[in-house]
Design a protein around this motif. Structure first.
Motif, mmCIF file in Angstrom:
data_model
loop_
_atom_site.group_PDB
_atom_site.id
_atom_site.type_symbol
_atom_site.label_atom_id
_atom_site.label_comp_id
_atom_site.label_asym_id
_atom_site.label_seq_id
_atom_site.Cartn_x
_atom_site.Cartn_y
_atom_site.Cartn_z
ATOM 1 N N LEU A 89 1.152 -0.878 -0.137
ATOM 2 C CA LEU A 89 0.303 -0.243 0.137
ATOM 3 C C LEU A 89 0.685 1.210 0.216
ATOM 4 N N GLU A 90 0.400 1.977 -0.583
ATOM 5 C CA GLU A 90 1.461 3.370 -0.136
ATOM 6 C C GLU A 90 0.096 4.500 0.037
ATOM 7 N N VAL A 91 0.514 4.941 1.703
ATOM 8 C CA VAL A 91 0.019 5.826 2.101
ATOM 9 C C VAL A 91 -0.045 6.833 1.865
ATOM 10 N N VAL A 93 -0.615 10.997 2.551
ATOM 11 C CA VAL A 93 -1.365 11.936 3.606
ATOM 12 C C VAL A 93 -1.497 13.540 2.776
ATOM 13 N N ARG A 94 -2.517 14.243 3.090
ATOM 14 C CA ARG A 94 -2.567 15.642 2.620
ATOM 15 C C ARG A 94 -3.285 16.661 3.161
ATOM 16 N N ASN A 95 -2.474 17.232 3.416
ATOM 17 C CA ASN A 95 -2.479 18.759 4.375
ATOM 18 C C ASN A 95 -3.158 20.323 3.106
ATOM 19 N N GLY A 99 -1.474 18.414 -6.893
ATOM 20 C CA GLY A 99 -0.829 17.262 -7.673
ATOM 21 C C GLY A 99 -2.244 15.895 -7.731
ATOM 22 N N SER A 100 -2.189 14.837 -7.861
ATOM 23 C CA SER A 100 -3.352 13.920 -8.389
ATOM 24 C C SER A 100 -4.990 14.234 -8.169
ATOM 25 N N ILE A 101 -4.866 14.490 -6.749
ATOM 26 C CA ILE A 101 -6.385 14.499 -6.269
ATOM 27 C C ILE A 101 -6.606 16.127 -7.343
ATOM 28 N N VAL A 174 2.879 19.851 1.789
ATOM 29 C CA VAL A 174 2.090 19.584 1.715
ATOM 30 C C VAL A 174 0.707 18.152 1.287
ATOM 31 N N ASP A 175 2.335 17.459 1.295
ATOM 32 C CA ASP A 175 2.025 15.497 1.152
ATOM 33 C C ASP A 175 3.011 14.545 1.223
ATOM 34 N N PHE A 176 2.801 13.384 1.639
ATOM 35 C CA PHE A 176 3.829 13.103 1.556
ATOM 36 C C PHE A 176 3.202 11.034 1.334
ATOM 37 N N LYS A 177 4.016 10.373 0.832
ATOM 38 C CA LYS A 177 3.905 9.432 0.494
ATOM 39 C C LYS A 177 4.308 7.962 2.053
ATOM 40 N N LEU A 178 3.938 7.442 2.464
ATOM 41 C CA LEU A 178 4.633 6.366 3.444
ATOM 42 C C LEU A 178 3.987 4.991 2.467
ATOM 43 N N ASP A 197 11.617 12.690 -2.570
ATOM 44 C CA ASP A 197 11.484 12.343 -3.519
ATOM 45 C C ASP A 197 9.890 12.078 -2.735
ATOM 46 N N THR A 198 8.983 11.803 -2.039
ATOM 47 C CA THR A 198 8.279 10.959 -1.235
ATOM 48 C C THR A 198 7.520 12.082 -0.812
ATOM 49 N N CYS A 199 7.760 13.445 -1.296
ATOM 50 C CA CYS A 199 7.002 14.947 0.252
ATOM 51 C C CYS A 199 6.834 15.448 -1.317
ATOM 52 N N ARG A 200 5.678 16.405 -0.724
ATOM 53 C CA ARG A 200 6.006 18.295 -1.285
ATOM 54 C C ARG A 200 6.233 18.767 0.063
ATOM 55 N N LEU A 201 7.001 19.393 -0.581
ATOM 56 C CA LEU A 201 7.499 20.832 0.609
ATOM 57 C C LEU A 201 7.179 21.842 -0.563
ATOM 58 N N PHE A 215 11.834 17.973 -10.724
ATOM 59 C CA PHE A 215 12.023 17.540 -11.889
ATOM 60 C C PHE A 215 10.892 16.761 -12.588
ATOM 61 N N ARG A 216 9.552 16.758 -12.214
ATOM 62 C CA ARG A 216 8.415 16.598 -12.586
ATOM 63 C C ARG A 216 8.252 16.853 -13.536
ATOM 64 N N GLN A 217 8.237 18.927 -13.480
ATOM 65 C CA GLN A 217 7.677 20.185 -13.707
ATOM 66 C C GLN A 217 8.654 20.994 -14.193
HETATM 67 N N1 UDP Z 1 3.947 9.747 -3.911
HETATM 68 C C1 UDP Z 1 5.368 8.814 -4.051
HETATM 69 N N2 UDP Z 1 5.159 8.115 -4.549
HETATM 70 C C2 UDP Z 1 4.265 7.228 -5.898
HETATM 71 C C3 UDP Z 1 2.959 8.915 -5.958
HETATM 72 C C4 UDP Z 1 3.234 9.535 -4.915
HETATM 73 O O1 UDP Z 1 6.348 9.246 -2.600
HETATM 74 O O2 UDP Z 1 4.219 6.791 -6.719
HETATM 75 C C5 UDP Z 1 3.604 11.206 -3.651
HETATM 76 C C6 UDP Z 1 4.325 12.523 -4.342
HETATM 77 O O3 UDP Z 1 5.620 12.794 -3.501
HETATM 78 C C7 UDP Z 1 3.446 13.524 -3.563
HETATM 79 C C8 UDP Z 1 2.088 12.037 -1.987
HETATM 80 O O4 UDP Z 1 2.401 11.207 -2.568
HETATM 81 O O5 UDP Z 1 4.620 13.739 -2.514
HETATM 82 C C9 UDP Z 1 0.821 12.190 -3.198
HETATM 83 O O6 UDP Z 1 1.230 12.021 -4.795
HETATM 84 P P1 UDP Z 1 0.145 12.085 -5.591
HETATM 85 O O7 UDP Z 1 -1.555 11.440 -5.593
HETATM 86 O O8 UDP Z 1 -0.551 13.809 -5.686
HETATM 87 O O9 UDP Z 1 0.515 11.850 -6.952
HETATM 88 P P2 UDP Z 1 1.448 12.710 -8.607
HETATM 89 O O10 UDP Z 1 1.044 13.838 -8.578
HETATM 90 O O11 UDP Z 1 3.231 12.927 -7.536
HETATM 91 O O12 UDP Z 1 1.628 11.994 -9.371
#
Ligand code: UDP
Length: 237
Positions: A89-91, A93-95, A99-101, A174-178, A197-201, A215-217
């Motif tokens: 699972l990728e958990v 958390v969004r403050n 991004g995707s949401i 902003v958000d992060f993945k655990l 790599d796994t947080c948005r700051l 990098f993404r943008q």
């Molecule tokens: N994230 C990650 N690995 C992934 C997907 C997301 O570390 O495979 C992190 C991402 O960096 C962000 C948060 O989880 O901090 C939420 O990502 P989002 O669902 O908005 O996905 P994205 O826009 O990166 O596709």
């Protein structure tokens, strides 16, 4: 000392430790990927920076009562951790909404989430890591309902601790993945990494993005941004 390579992911290699079979060595790579591997590049120094940043954050969480897999940083790019069975699972958390949401559910960019929002994604590259609900998670992983509740409580506790830490160095979390794993005794611990790599700051003064979105943008120099995060953390911790 490393023994056999168990797994190679997009950002790390995982080796069994030669001295203790219950321990793993995580070796951070310089590769960066985005959009589920569709965009790729390599940045000299990224592996070291993420290893050092994660190696500061995990003990900080441990000192505040969060159980993690982390044991010690071994060198520039490697750290020693307990072997866990990773829960797929990728958990997230969004403050704040970004991004995707914003695309998936139409939340306006920068909408605050209070309390923080927790989402579960199924860790499966072939399926593009889809968003799932708890009932899906019970079917797709061998987690119990109690464990899912525990994961979410831990994720929110980690959010509280990290928000405060980052705020103290002028960064909005902003958000992060655990990711979580199970130790041989069945208990659940925080695994994987916590890094830009796994947080948005976002810088609280300039509002600049200081994470993998660079990098993404294509909006700046990833290494100097990650170096800045490490320097601020080192000055604070
Ligand atoms: N994230 C990650 N690995 C992934 C997907 C997301 O570390 O495979 C992190 C991402 O960096 C962000 C948060 O989880 O901090 C939420 O990502 P989002 O669902 O908005 O996905 P994205 O826009 O990166 O596709």
């Amino acid at each position: 000392m490393k023994a056999e390579l168990l797994y190679e992911g997009k950002a790390k290699k995982v080796y069994r430790s030669a001295s203790n079979s219950e321990q793993l060595i995580l070796s951070y790579k310089n590769d960066a990927t985005a959009f589920n591997g569709k965009k790729k590049a390599s940045f000299t120094g990224k592996g070291r920076l993420n290893n050092e940043i994660s190696s500061l954050i995990f003990p900080y969480l441990h000192e505040r009562g969060i159980r993690t897999h982390f044991l010690e940083r071994l060198n520039d790019t490697e750290q020693l951790v307990w072997a866990t069975e990773i829960i797929p699972l990728e958990v997230v958390v969004r403050n704040v909404a970004t991004g995707s949401i914003t695309k998936r559910l139409g939340f306006k960019e920068r909408t605050p989430f209070e309390p923080a929002l927790v989402e579960l994604f199924y860790k499966n590259d072939a399926l593009d890591d889809p968003l799932i609900n708890d009932d899906h998670a019970l079917l797709l992983t061998d987690s119990t309902a109690k464990e899912l509740r525990e994961l979410k409580v831990m994720a929110l506790e980690i959010n509280t601790v990290l928000r405060e830490l980052f705020q103290s160095i002028n960064l909005a979390l902003v958000d992060f993945k655990l990711e979580f794993g199970r130790l041989p005794d069945g208990s659940i611990v925080l695994s994987d990494e916590i890094s830009p790599d796994t947080c948005r700051l976002w810088d609280m003064v300039t509002e600049e993005k200081m994470d993998k979105d660079v990098f993404r943008q294509d909006i700046g120099d990833l290494i100097s941004v990650y170096e800045q995060i490490l320097q601020r953390l080192e000055a604070r911790l």
